[in-house]
Design a protein around this motif. Sequence first.
Motif, short mmCIF file in Angstrom:
data_model
loop_
_atom_site.label_atom_id
_atom_site.label_comp_id
_atom_site.label_asym_id
_atom_site.label_seq_id
_atom_site.Cartn_x
_atom_site.Cartn_y
_atom_site.Cartn_z
N MET A 1 -46.43 122.94 26.70
CA MET A 1 -46.86 121.73 27.37
C MET A 1 -47.05 121.94 28.88
O MET A 1 -47.18 120.98 29.64
N CYS A 2 -47.03 123.22 29.31
CA CYS A 2 -47.27 123.58 30.73
C CYS A 2 -46.24 122.94 31.66
O CYS A 2 -46.56 122.57 32.79
N LEU A 3 -44.99 122.84 31.22
CA LEU A 3 -43.96 122.16 31.99
C LEU A 3 -43.06 123.12 32.78
O LEU A 3 -42.27 122.67 33.59
N ALA A 4 -43.18 124.43 32.53
CA ALA A 4 -42.33 125.40 33.21
C ALA A 4 -43.14 126.20 34.22
O ALA A 4 -44.28 126.59 33.94
N GLU A 5 -42.55 126.44 35.39
CA GLU A 5 -43.20 127.33 36.34
C GLU A 5 -43.26 128.72 35.74
O GLU A 5 -42.32 129.19 35.11
N ASP A 6 -44.40 129.38 35.94
CA ASP A 6 -44.63 130.68 35.32
C ASP A 6 -43.86 131.75 36.08
O ASP A 6 -44.30 132.24 37.12
N LYS A 7 -42.68 132.12 35.55
CA LYS A 7 -41.82 133.08 36.22
C LYS A 7 -41.74 134.40 35.47
O LYS A 7 -40.89 135.23 35.74
N GLU A 8 -42.65 134.60 34.52
CA GLU A 8 -42.55 135.78 33.67
C GLU A 8 -42.87 137.05 34.42
O GLU A 8 -43.85 137.14 35.14
#
Length: 572
Positions: free
Chosen positions: A486-493
């Motif tokens: 749902m695109c709710l997390a900042e992309d920290k991968e």
Amino acid sequence: MRLFLILLGLGARFCSTLVYSTFVDSDTDEAAAKKYASEGFEIVFSDEFNTPDRQFKDGDDPTWTALDKNDYTNAALHYYKDTAVSTSDGMMKIKTDFGVNTFKAKNEKTGAFTRKNKYYTSGQVQTWNKFCFTGGIIEVSASPPGHPSIGGLWPAIWMMGNLARATYVGSSDWMWPWSYDECEEKNQESQLISKCAVNPHFDLLSHSGRGAPEIDIFEGMAGPSEKLPNTKIKKPYFSTSLQVSPGVQNPRPVLTHKPLDGKWYEGMSYGTNSSLNNFFYGVQLKHTPEQYTYQSDAISANTAIEPKEYSRQHVFKVDWRPNDSITWYLDDVFLYKISQPNLNITGSKIPDEPMYLILNTAISSTWGFPTKTDSCKCTSYDCSDPSCTCAFPTGFCDNIPSSFDVDWVRIYQHSEAINLGCSTKDKPTRKYIQGNEEKFKRPEDDVPIKSVRRGGGDCDVDGECGGGGKCDNGGCVCGEGYTGPMCLAEDKEYPGGTFLDETDETIEVEGVHLPAIFLGVMFLLVVVLVAACCKRVTERRERMGRYEYIKVGETEGYKSGGRYDRASSNRV
């Protein structure tokens, strides 16, 4: 071509080093980010949990994974559900509730499976094999669940070495909680990765003792205020501990009593409201044959806390200095300190393993529950079963549902000792986990941890997709810098891929001769790659604001998964 690949790899490594700084949440304010700047510390990780409705199911989040499995450890009465953890009101909420959970339990003696029920659902999230760190200042703002005078809930904030995964029992055998780097014959059989080993498998280093030690930042013990044996501490209180092996041999301390002089760890420092934890000294991990059995030790303190203070937000803090010391604080007030010389009795060491974070609430018949008498016939621990009234702490069934509310998590490291990564050059874990995946996953799982799914979650309108995402044909499409269904997390991968990894191999280039024009073109391509990467990082930082370049030590293997178990009497 080999030279080109090397240059490309170095460029990619430079970019990935910069991108790693995005483990800092863009919502972390400047004052918090620079809290320890005067002491030379930089913020290297934070999560403010400000985005509502974040989910932490396997594959949903780049940092945290919520478990969905039975907890076989510590006489657990709960079943972990990944739906029990989410964000709301600017906090991560770990909820404990009633709920019948039916699962197959294996009889370790016969190998047969039987169906069992547990009557409580709770949550655990962990950063295992996603985000790890070695040393630093760790701060967690949280409020414990439940009423301070009612026992039975076991909230915890803790850390574990990446070579084992909490609640996955197979991964902890002969691994938890070893923190020992001596070659001694009597410990060779019980420490899986011994210093005595020469050329071990899985790219582990020769003559390097390894394990999965545990640092407990907070373990809450609520209950009625009453005098406890041989201590000034009353309930409610919380424990702060280091758990290591090898353990002290006989004579061991007797529970509720103080250890004999010279027979236990000595010289630790205690704060005004803290004292020795005389209710737990560790456990013996029994195996067959006998030489595989070993002892773990809990070097622990209890800290009293006023009932009116127990349930409000507090900052639980630990200053972990590998091979040197561990110091615990509550709201920046000193509680307890263990230094390396305090461990001389066994030769264990202050951990220097890459460790990950774990947040959970457990329910255990060994934590705050009364001792069952022969007249108490309860076997189910079901609140709806009248025969179980005798088995519960007073008021326990009225204390559920409850929520363990975590406001934020922040980690700082000294600018000259930045050490991030779950598998580092000095402490590799990646190939060991890959070679033993069955220990780190449920039988029904294909892999220990799924790759994070970017977009694709069901939606009807754009507003259901976070981070500026769009709803396209019933599925979320994430905007720049966001991930999850749902695109709710900042992309920290961490950016994985096929670039040269110095921890896996070194490519020699002596004797390579290429035309100058070809070398010029390759150099130009590398410059373009680095420039493009830096532009993306700069844009990301402009959105995040404030943060300076964070240097990262050698690290590898961010995408794989895993799982651990834990054999301590504390929680796995």
